[in-house]
Motif scaffolding. Sequence first.
Motif, PDB file in Angstrom:
ATOM      1  N   LEU A   1    -105.034  36.237 -24.811  1.00 57.22           N
ATOM      2  CA  LEU A   1    -105.296  35.613 -26.187  1.00 57.22           C
ATOM      3  C   LEU A   1    -104.439  35.666 -27.076  1.00 57.22           C
ATOM      4  O   LEU A   1    -104.505  35.182 -28.195  1.00 57.22           O
ATOM      5  N   GLY A   2    -103.226  36.278 -26.744  1.00 56.19           N
ATOM      6  CA  GLY A   2    -101.971  36.353 -27.898  1.00 56.19           C
ATOM      7  C   GLY A   2    -102.429  37.441 -28.753  1.00 56.19           C
ATOM      8  O   GLY A   2    -101.759  37.013 -30.008  1.00 56.19           O
ATOM      9  N   LYS A   3    -103.141  38.280 -28.527  1.00 54.94           N
ATOM     10  CA  LYS A   3    -103.542  39.247 -29.459  1.00 54.94           C
ATOM     11  C   LYS A   3    -102.941  40.784 -29.069  1.00 54.94           C
ATOM     12  O   LYS A   3    -102.617  40.743 -27.871  1.00 54.94           O
ATOM     13  N   SER A   4    -103.138  41.547 -29.640  1.00 58.04           N
ATOM     14  CA  SER A   4    -102.199  43.068 -29.329  1.00 58.04           C
ATOM     15  C   SER A   4    -103.751  44.000 -29.425  1.00 58.04           C
ATOM     16  O   SER A   4    -104.563  43.883 -30.385  1.00 58.04           O
ATOM     17  N   ALA A   5    -103.800  45.151 -28.547  1.00 60.46           N
ATOM     18  CA  ALA A   5    -104.915  46.204 -28.770  1.00 60.46           C
ATOM     19  C   ALA A   5    -104.158  47.212 -29.179  1.00 60.46           C
ATOM     20  O   ALA A   5    -104.916  48.318 -29.542  1.00 60.46           O
ATOM     21  N   ASP A   6    -102.833  47.074 -29.781  1.00 56.15           N
ATOM     22  CA  ASP A   6    -102.233  48.607 -30.458  1.00 56.15           C
ATOM     23  C   ASP A   6    -102.810  48.824 -31.880  1.00 56.15           C
ATOM     24  O   ASP A   6    -102.634  49.873 -32.240  1.00 56.15           O
ATOM     25  N   GLY A   7    -103.540  47.824 -32.471  1.00 58.95           N
ATOM     26  CA  GLY A   7    -104.158  48.187 -33.699  1.00 58.95           C
ATOM     27  C   GLY A   7    -105.375  47.093 -33.869  1.00 58.95           C
ATOM     28  O   GLY A   7    -105.610  46.762 -33.282  1.00 58.95           O
TER      29      GLY A   7
END
Length: 102
Positions: A27-33
């Motif tokens: 989705l072009g997102k990050s789970a890091d924050g």
Amino acid sequence: MAIKFKSQATGDLVMVQATAQAVLQLLGKSADGPGIIEPADMPQALAALRAASDEVVQPPEDDDHPAPAFPDEVVSLRKRAYPLAQMIERALAEGKPIVWGV
């Protein structure tokens, strides 16, 4: 470690971090924050999940006799992303965002 997705339109969804990272990367997102999927972005997110899922999993040759599931069978990204796709559909229907890391 786990990532918890939240929306006012649904119950919470918890995914292990590795799965959440793989799905969010699509989705072009990050789970890091902390992150958010706005209702305006949800149709594109659903399309991305469905397109990736079709590439990963081949449908069974005979729908009346599916292949047996074994405990050591690899779980496809299609199966892992399905709960988030359902959450996105419900949140989109109610116009509510989905957040994580908050």
